[in-house]
Motif scaffolding. Structure first.
Motif, PDB file in Angstrom:
ATOM      1  N   LYS A  43       0.814  -1.217   0.000  1.00 31.16           N
ATOM      2  CA  LYS A  43       0.000   0.000   0.000  1.00 31.16           C
ATOM      3  C   LYS A  43       0.850   1.271   0.000  1.00 31.16           C
ATOM      4  O   LYS A  43       0.415   2.302  -0.506  1.00 31.16           O
ATOM      5  N   THR A  44       2.044   1.205   0.561  1.00 29.54           N
ATOM      6  CA  THR A  44       2.861   2.414   0.700  1.00 29.54           C
ATOM      7  C   THR A  44       4.160   2.397  -0.105  1.00 29.54           C
ATOM      8  O   THR A  44       4.842   3.413  -0.174  1.00 29.54           O
ATOM      9  N   ILE A  51       1.221   1.844 -10.885  1.00 26.28           N
ATOM     10  CA  ILE A  51       0.042   0.993 -11.105  1.00 26.28           C
ATOM     11  C   ILE A  51      -0.986   1.142  -9.988  1.00 26.28           C
ATOM     12  O   ILE A  51      -1.978   0.430  -9.965  1.00 26.28           O
ATOM     13  N   ARG A  52      -0.745   2.087  -9.107  1.00 26.13           N
ATOM     14  CA  ARG A  52      -1.604   2.247  -7.931  1.00 26.13           C
ATOM     15  C   ARG A  52      -3.081   2.448  -8.288  1.00 26.13           C
ATOM     16  O   ARG A  52      -3.965   2.035  -7.563  1.00 26.13           O
ATOM     17  N   ASN A  53      -3.369   3.079  -9.410  1.00 19.50           N
ATOM     18  CA  ASN A  53      -4.754   3.341  -9.812  1.00 19.50           C
ATOM     19  C   ASN A  53      -5.378   2.189 -10.599  1.00 19.50           C
ATOM     20  O   ASN A  53      -6.551   2.272 -10.965  1.00 19.50           O
ATOM     21  N   ASN A  54      -4.628   1.150 -10.848  1.00 16.17           N
ATOM     22  CA  ASN A  54      -5.151  -0.017 -11.557  1.00 16.17           C
ATOM     23  C   ASN A  54      -6.215  -0.688 -10.690  1.00 16.17           C
ATOM     24  O   ASN A  54      -6.008  -0.925  -9.496  1.00 16.17           O
ATOM     25  N   ALA A  55      -7.374  -0.983 -11.284  1.00 17.06           N
ATOM     26  CA  ALA A  55      -8.495  -1.554 -10.526  1.00 17.06           C
ATOM     27  C   ALA A  55      -8.125  -2.878  -9.853  1.00 17.06           C
ATOM     28  O   ALA A  55      -8.482  -3.110  -8.687  1.00 17.06           O
ATOM     29  N   GLN A  56      -7.424  -3.747 -10.551  1.00 16.49           N
ATOM     30  CA  GLN A  56      -7.036  -5.041  -9.971  1.00 16.49           C
ATOM     31  C   GLN A  56      -6.050  -4.859  -8.820  1.00 16.49           C
ATOM     32  O   GLN A  56      -6.108  -5.585  -7.824  1.00 16.49           O
ATOM     33  N   PHE A  57      -5.147  -3.899  -8.954  1.00 17.76           N
ATOM     34  CA  PHE A  57      -4.199  -3.605  -7.878  1.00 17.76           C
ATOM     35  C   PHE A  57      -4.960  -3.132  -6.643  1.00 17.76           C
ATOM     36  O   PHE A  57      -4.681  -3.566  -5.526  1.00 17.76           O
TER      37      PHE A  57
END
Length: 64
Positions: A43-44, A51-57
């Motif tokens: 998370k940090t 890729i933080r905004n990727n839905a699967q991520f």
């Protein structure tokens, strides 16, 4: 087991740097399944910012 955890997490970092999202998610899922602490770390960790905004991520890091 610790070596396997580090291997999966570190390989996910390499994949993130090469923007290979499918393999990032696969290795992160494995690491998190073996040790839930990797969810918090993911998370940090700035290496995953790309890729933080990727839905699967997002699903992966917010699963219970």
């Amino acid at each position: 087991m610790r070596i396997q955890l580090a291997f999966n997490y570190n390989r996910a970092i390499v994949y993130a740097q090469s923007n290979n999202i499918d393999l990032v998610l696969q290795d992160l899922q494995t690491a998190i399944n073996l040790d839930a602490e990797y969810r918090q770390r993911t998370k940090t960790d700035v290496v995953f910012d790309s890729i933080r905004n990727n839905a699967q991520f997002q699903i992966l890091i917010h699963q219970k």
